[in-house]
Scaffold this active site. Structure first.
Site, PDB file in Angstrom:
ATOM      1  N   HIS A  57      -8.029 -21.775 -18.823  1.00 51.14           N
ATOM      2  CA  HIS A  57      -8.749 -20.939 -19.970  1.00 51.14           C
ATOM      3  C   HIS A  57      -8.117 -21.148 -21.259  1.00 51.14           C
ATOM      4  CE1 HIS A  57     -11.108 -18.653 -16.779  1.00 51.14           C
ATOM      5  NE2 HIS A  57     -10.068 -18.661 -16.309  1.00 51.14           N
ATOM      6  N   HIS A  58      -8.278 -22.199 -21.736  1.00 49.25           N
ATOM      7  CA  HIS A  58      -7.643 -22.825 -23.019  1.00 49.25           C
ATOM      8  C   HIS A  58      -8.042 -24.107 -23.470  1.00 49.25           C
ATOM      9  CE1 HIS A  58      -3.995 -23.911 -20.634  1.00 49.25           C
ATOM     10  NE2 HIS A  58      -4.478 -25.173 -21.078  1.00 49.25           N
TER      11      HIS A  58
END
Ligand code: T46
Length: 142
Positions: A57-58
């Site tokens: 999630h980045h």
């Protein structure tokens, strides 16, 4: 494993291997050869017992990495801001390039999954874009 990668700043890396069945496989990566940078850092992720785990999630601003699933399987989700792709990581002979500006998520881990990541730089939290809106803004900056 889907071997066609359509998102930007990614691609497949094939490792050299020697199959000595039934005495094991030997699988090799070398800096500036099949690994397209000098490796400054590696890390691995194991003990993925929670089936609902989500990691990633980045995106990174500059970091170059190659991600491998050296045991078991997981699903890698990639998003370059325009194109999205899901890749079933279940072949230890292939790595996926996680280049800069590529939002990535890992999920659906088998309990025996072991993830290995090679990186071209040391850990720097300032290189992470951990918010999706911030990631899209960063893409549109230049
Ligand atoms: C990535 C994906 C594929 C460190 O202190 N040093 C390190 O070298 C790393 C990788 C992490 N950390 C710290 C930062 C966090 O406090 O370890 C903690 C967990 O890291 P994170 O939540 O970023 O873990 P993942 O699995 O979501 O992401 C990792 C890498 O951090 C990231 O660069 O691309 O694997």
């Amino acid at each position: 494993m889907n071997k066609k990668i359509k998102v930007k700043n990614s691609g497949l890396i094939k490792l050299q291997s020697f199959n000595d069945f039934p005495d094991g496989n030997l699988v090799i990566g070398e800096s500036n050869r099949n690994v397209p940078f000098v490796i400054k850092r590696f890390y691995f992720i194991n003990n993925l017992f929670n089936k609902k785990s989500h990691r990633g999630h980045h995106a990174h601003k500059k970091l170059e990495q190659i991600i491998f699933c050296i045991n078991g399987s997981f699903v890698l989700k990639l998003d370059d801001g325009k194109n999205k792709q899901r890749i079933l990581m279940d072949n230890p002979h292939y790595g996926v390039r996680l280049g800069p500006k590529l939002w990535h998520t890992m999920e659906k881990f088998s309990a025996d999954c072991v993830i290995l990541v090679l990186a071209d730089d040391y850990y720097q939290e300032s290189d992470y874009l951990r918010n999706y809106d911030e990631f899209i803004k960063y893409l549109n900056k230049k």
